[in-house]
Design a protein around this motif. Structure first.
Motif, PDB file in Angstrom:
ATOM      1  N   LYS A  62     -46.195  29.632  94.177  1.00 48.80           N
ATOM      2  CA  LYS A  62     -47.616  29.814  94.478  1.00 48.80           C
ATOM      3  C   LYS A  62     -47.871  28.852  95.599  1.00 48.80           C
ATOM      4  O   LYS A  62     -47.543  27.830  95.595  1.00 48.80           O
ATOM      5  N   PRO A  63     -48.762  29.145  96.507  1.00 46.97           N
ATOM      6  CA  PRO A  63     -49.372  28.147  97.399  1.00 46.97           C
ATOM      7  C   PRO A  63     -49.862  26.972  96.882  1.00 46.97           C
ATOM      8  O   PRO A  63     -50.626  26.857  96.006  1.00 46.97           O
ATOM      9  N   ASN A  64     -49.393  25.940  97.199  1.00 45.10           N
ATOM     10  CA  ASN A  64     -49.725  24.605  96.799  1.00 45.10           C
ATOM     11  C   ASN A  64     -50.854  23.805  97.863  1.00 45.10           C
ATOM     12  O   ASN A  64     -50.589  23.620  98.898  1.00 45.10           O
ATOM     13  N   LYS A  65     -52.020  23.791  97.172  1.00 41.39           N
ATOM     14  CA  LYS A  65     -53.248  23.496  98.183  1.00 41.39           C
ATOM     15  C   LYS A  65     -53.083  22.071  98.750  1.00 41.39           C
ATOM     16  O   LYS A  65     -53.617  21.788 100.010  1.00 41.39           O
ATOM     17  N   ALA A  66     -52.515  21.095  97.986  1.00 37.82           N
ATOM     18  CA  ALA A  66     -52.302  19.731  98.595  1.00 37.82           C
ATOM     19  C   ALA A  66     -51.266  19.791  99.556  1.00 37.82           C
ATOM     20  O   ALA A  66     -51.501  19.061 100.669  1.00 37.82           O
ATOM     21  N   SER A  67     -50.292  20.429  99.301  1.00 38.91           N
ATOM     22  CA  SER A  67     -48.934  20.456 100.457  1.00 38.91           C
ATOM     23  C   SER A  67     -49.252  21.509 101.513  1.00 38.91           C
ATOM     24  O   SER A  67     -48.650  21.219 102.661  1.00 38.91           O
ATOM     25  N   GLY A  68     -49.949  22.494 101.207  1.00 36.46           N
ATOM     26  CA  GLY A  68     -50.010  23.657 102.248  1.00 36.46           C
ATOM     27  C   GLY A  68     -48.710  24.578 102.064  1.00 36.46           C
ATOM     28  O   GLY A  68     -48.432  25.208 103.023  1.00 36.46           O
ATOM     29  N   LEU A  69     -47.714  24.359 101.199  1.00 39.73           N
ATOM     30  CA  LEU A  69     -46.489  24.953 101.359  1.00 39.73           C
ATOM     31  C   LEU A  69     -46.380  25.957 100.386  1.00 39.73           C
ATOM     32  O   LEU A  69     -46.996  26.040  99.347  1.00 39.73           O
ATOM     33  N   THR A  70     -45.594  27.204 100.572  1.00 40.81           N
ATOM     34  CA  THR A  70     -45.466  28.116  99.577  1.00 40.81           C
ATOM     35  C   THR A  70     -44.120  28.808 100.050  1.00 40.81           C
ATOM     36  O   THR A  70     -43.545  28.896 101.090  1.00 40.81           O
ATOM     37  N   THR A  71     -43.316  28.992  98.879  1.00 42.26           N
ATOM     38  CA  THR A  71     -41.943  29.600  98.801  1.00 42.26           C
ATOM     39  C   THR A  71     -41.969  31.154  98.549  1.00 42.26           C
ATOM     40  O   THR A  71     -40.952  31.827  98.662  1.00 42.26           O
ATOM     41  N   ARG A  72     -43.069  31.674  98.636  1.00 41.57           N
ATOM     42  CA  ARG A  72     -43.309  33.060  98.282  1.00 41.57           C
ATOM     43  C   ARG A  72     -42.893  34.076  99.282  1.00 41.57           C
ATOM     44  O   ARG A  72     -42.414  35.330  99.052  1.00 41.57           O
ATOM     45  N   SER A  73     -42.838  33.605 100.587  1.00 37.21           N
ATOM     46  CA  SER A  73     -42.680  34.517 102.042  1.00 37.21           C
ATOM     47  C   SER A  73     -41.631  33.652 102.772  1.00 37.21           C
ATOM     48  O   SER A  73     -41.939  32.420 102.689  1.00 37.21           O
ATOM     49  N   GLU A  74     -41.023  34.245 103.391  1.00 37.95           N
ATOM     50  CA  GLU A  74     -39.998  33.664 104.567  1.00 37.95           C
ATOM     51  C   GLU A  74     -40.871  33.184 105.665  1.00 37.95           C
ATOM     52  O   GLU A  74     -42.034  33.642 106.219  1.00 37.95           O
ATOM     53  N   PRO A  75     -40.408  31.974 106.447  1.00 41.55           N
ATOM     54  CA  PRO A  75     -41.059  31.429 107.383  1.00 41.55           C
ATOM     55  C   PRO A  75     -41.499  32.251 108.536  1.00 41.55           C
ATOM     56  O   PRO A  75     -40.487  33.537 108.655  1.00 41.55           O
ATOM     57  N   VAL A  76     -42.559  32.322 109.406  1.00 44.11           N
ATOM     58  CA  VAL A  76     -42.857  33.455 110.330  1.00 44.11           C
ATOM     59  C   VAL A  76     -42.086  33.167 111.412  1.00 44.11           C
ATOM     60  O   VAL A  76     -41.174  32.084 111.601  1.00 44.11           O
ATOM     61  N   ILE A  77     -41.631  34.073 112.233  1.00 44.51           N
ATOM     62  CA  ILE A  77     -40.682  34.277 113.300  1.00 44.51           C
ATOM     63  C   ILE A  77     -41.356  33.358 114.646  1.00 44.51           C
ATOM     64  O   ILE A  77     -40.442  32.224 114.914  1.00 44.51           O
ATOM     65  N   ALA A  78     -42.406  33.870 115.092  1.00 43.20           N
ATOM     66  CA  ALA A  78     -42.894  32.996 116.433  1.00 43.20           C
ATOM     67  C   ALA A  78     -43.845  31.961 115.575  1.00 43.20           C
ATOM     68  O   ALA A  78     -45.118  32.207 115.834  1.00 43.20           O
ATOM     69  N   TRP A  79     -43.351  30.891 115.019  1.00 40.61           N
ATOM     70  CA  TRP A  79     -44.057  29.982 114.207  1.00 40.61           C
ATOM     71  C   TRP A  79     -45.287  29.236 115.061  1.00 40.61           C
ATOM     72  O   TRP A  79     -46.126  28.906 114.538  1.00 40.61           O
ATOM     73  N   TRP A  80     -44.897  29.177 116.431  1.00 40.26           N
ATOM     74  CA  TRP A  80     -45.822  28.376 117.095  1.00 40.26           C
ATOM     75  C   TRP A  80     -47.260  29.244 117.258  1.00 40.26           C
ATOM     76  O   TRP A  80     -48.382  28.466 117.448  1.00 40.26           O
ATOM     77  N   GLU A  81     -47.419  30.498 117.082  1.00 39.19           N
ATOM     78  CA  GLU A  81     -48.723  31.072 117.089  1.00 39.19           C
ATOM     79  C   GLU A  81     -49.494  30.883 115.774  1.00 39.19           C
ATOM     80  O   GLU A  81     -50.682  30.880 115.994  1.00 39.19           O
ATOM     81  N   THR A  82     -48.838  30.102 114.884  1.00 39.02           N
ATOM     82  CA  THR A  82     -49.605  29.811 113.582  1.00 39.02           C
ATOM     83  C   THR A  82     -50.582  28.594 114.144  1.00 39.02           C
ATOM     84  O   THR A  82     -51.751  28.379 113.376  1.00 39.02           O
ATOM     85  N   PHE A  83     -50.341  27.882 115.218  1.00 37.08           N
ATOM     86  CA  PHE A  83     -51.290  26.811 115.575  1.00 37.08           C
ATOM     87  C   PHE A  83     -52.607  27.280 116.534  1.00 37.08           C
ATOM     88  O   PHE A  83     -53.565  26.718 116.589  1.00 37.08           O
ATOM     89  N   LYS A  84     -52.295  28.784 116.701  1.00 38.73           N
ATOM     90  CA  LYS A  84     -53.490  29.303 117.467  1.00 38.73           C
ATOM     91  C   LYS A  84     -53.952  28.605 118.443  1.00 38.73           C
ATOM     92  O   LYS A  84     -55.070  28.106 118.962  1.00 38.73           O
ATOM     93  N   ASP A  85     -52.968  27.998 119.460  1.00 39.76           N
ATOM     94  CA  ASP A  85     -53.209  27.409 120.773  1.00 39.76           C
ATOM     95  C   ASP A  85     -52.645  28.081 121.726  1.00 39.76           C
ATOM     96  O   ASP A  85     -51.336  28.301 121.974  1.00 39.76           O
ATOM     97  N   PRO A  86     -53.445  28.879 122.710  1.00 40.64           N
ATOM     98  CA  PRO A  86     -53.047  29.610 123.715  1.00 40.64           C
ATOM     99  C   PRO A  86     -52.192  29.033 124.916  1.00 40.64           C
ATOM    100  O   PRO A  86     -51.138  29.579 125.408  1.00 40.64           O
ATOM    101  N   VAL A  87     -52.436  27.483 124.654  1.00 40.20           N
ATOM    102  CA  VAL A  87     -51.804  26.933 126.048  1.00 40.20           C
ATOM    103  C   VAL A  87     -50.354  26.806 125.385  1.00 40.20           C
ATOM    104  O   VAL A  87     -49.211  26.929 126.175  1.00 40.20           O
TER     105      VAL A  87
END
Length: 532
Positions: A62-87
């Protein structure tokens, strides 16, 4: 009776020739059948590696609120999009299209494709020649054999002939050495594709890391100038109080010292900023002067996602391209052992020639002008056994080294993920504490300056609080940058990002067009990409 006797002789001769032909055909057929069964050399098996069941720093489902990590799902492919920074998204897209180091890796993929074509070609007749020729020859009348023959018959010592034909030499792959070469070439192509993917993972990670550093330096410059303004205000207060005789010149000089020390921070940050912009320009394959226009003078440090999917360890072996590259390098070398072993055995060689030959060119297409020869043979380097066996040993030693390299790559990958996990978790905790420190430092700075103006505190309190504020704000910026950089390192360690090239070629269209114009590449520039 004489006629019948000659006819019988001819029948026996023809029968003997037919028997010899069938015997030769049987030998060739048997050799071809054997060549499909025997495969000398080792079959590649993926080397064993340590098995990791769970990540130490993210061992819950389950997601760990302190660490922000979860093993429930695989890492996203285009991981840079998770920063939500268009530049950042734009920078990575441009780097993928224009980075020159990535183009070098792409060219190596195309080279491996061509090498595979060469290896396949070895399965067919290795030497072929089509020729048309004319020969005119004059035999010396003083040459004793010609002189002796000329005494008996009327020999024309000056003659010419035309010929046209096709000849080929085929080393039949009886022991499988050539097929091992094909296997090696296939594995080499897979290795080069994986190396390209690894270069793409490295590129996206480097672009994001440099971008985070640029935004951190810009934020650091903003903090420095904010503190300069605050300290200039304090200096004005001390100068006014000194003029009114309320305080001594010591307060003024201490205020100037702090102000100038803070101003001195700015050039150092500017140097680092320019160097980071230049580094980004190289990653994007652009001129340095284009960077400031692209990024602007200021921007926030990319913010991390509240939940980061890291998957489970056994997915890492399938996802990380450097692991696949190391595995395929070992597979390619395993094939080379078979190629080397092939030289220890006798080789079945078939030499054939068919054509037409005539004195007059008009007779070339006549039936009697047809000539041909088939010459099977065996070649065996029996006097080079020492050299050949040592070459086999060389190939085997290289194979063993690549097995160890694969195993080391896997172990190092686990280490990189664990290091990135702990760095990301702990830097998030640091950022929380530094955020609290900044809030307290700002409040303390305001109180100290008010108390100094009221005369209830000396100027050393102002100096201490303003110095502490600058340090706390700098620490917060650095830690926020570390959080983002550690997350980039985590995604990089997890092997994400290379999947964006699936369905794309390994070089830009403009480069492929230039190569096609320069050289006939056939369909090798438009082969559907492989994903593994």
């Amino acid at each position: 009776m004489l006629f019948r006797s000659n006819q019988g002789h001819r029948d026996r001769t023809n029968g003997l020739k037919m028997a010899q032909s069938f015997k030769l055909l049987g030998v060739v057929t048997g050799a071809l059948m054997l060549s499909g069964c025997i495969m000398i050399g080792p079959d590649f098996v993926t080397p064993k590696t340590p098995v990791v069941d769970r990540w130490k720093e993210a061992n819950d489902l389950k997601p760990n609120k302190a660490s922000g990590l979860t093993t429930r799902s695989e890492p996203v492919i285009a991981w840079w999009e998770t920063f939500k920074d268009p530049v950042l998204n734009q920078l990575i897209d441009e780097a993928y299209q224009q980075n020159l180091s990535l183009q070098i890796a792409g060219a190596r993929v195309l080279e491996a494709r061509a090498q595979l074509g060469i290896a396949f070609g070895e399965l067919f007749p290795q030497t072929q020649r089509v020729g048309v020729g004319y020969e005119k020859r004059k035999i010396s009348s003083n040459f004793s054999p010609a002189r002796d023959i000329e005494r008996v018959i009327d020999l024309d010592l000056d003659f010419a002939h035309w010929d046209a034909g096709f000849d080929a030499t085929w080393e039949i792959d009886l022991w499988g050495g050539i097929r091992r070469g094909v296997q090696s070439a296939k594995a080499n192509l897979a290795s080069q594709i994986a190396s390209y993917d690894d270069a793409l993972v490295t590129l996206t990670g480097d672009v994001a890391t440099v971008y985070v550093n640029i935004r951190a330096l810009q934020a650091g410059l903003g903090i420095a100038w904010t503190n300069v303004k605050l300290q200039e205000k304090s200096l004005n207060i001390t100068e006014l109080r000194f003029k009114n005789g309320v305080t001594t010149e010591l307060d003024v000089e201490e205020a100037k010292t702090l102000l100038n020390n803070t101003k001195a921070i700015v050039p150092g940050l500017q140097i680092q900023l320019e160097q980071s912009l230049n580094a980004l320009a190289v990653l994007l394959g652009k001129a340095p002067e284009d960077m400031e226009k692209l990024l602007g003078k200021y921007g926030r440090i990319p913010r991390t996602s509240s939940k980061v999917a890291v998957g489970i360890p056994n997915q890492l072996l399938r996802r990380r391209p450097d692991i696949r590259a190391a595995e395929m390098e070992a597979a390619a070398q395993a094939g080379q052992i078979g190629v080397a072993l092939n030289d220890l055995y006798p080789q079945f060689v078939l030499v054939g020639q068919i054509g037409v030959r005539a004195t007059d060119v008009s007779d070339l297409l006549q039936g009697p002008s047809v000539a041909g020869v088939i010459n099977p043979g065996i070649v065996w380097n029996i006097f080079n056994y020492g050299r050949i066996k040592n070459n086999v040993r060389v190939q085997d030693a290289r194979y063993q080294a690549l097995i160890a390299n694969y195993q080391n790559t896997v172990v190092s990958a686990y280490m990189e993920v664990e290091n990135a996990l702990v760095a990301y978790k702990k830097s998030r905790t640091q950022a929380v504490y530094y955020g609290r420190s900044v809030r307290s430092s700002r409040k303390a700075t305001e109180i100290a300056l008010l108390q100094y103006q009221d005369g209830t505190a000396d100027y050393s309190r102002v100096l201490n609080t303003q110095s502490a504020l600058l340090e706390a704000e700098s620490n917060l910026i650095s830690t926020q940058a570390e959080v983002a950089s550690n997350l980039v390192a985590l995604y990089k360690a997890l092997g994400g990002g290379w999947q964006v090239r699936v369905g794309q070629e390994f070089l830009p269209d403009t480069v492929l067009a230039e190569m096609a114009h320069r050289t006939d590449w056939g369909d090798l520039l438009a082969i559907e990409n492989q994903s593994n």
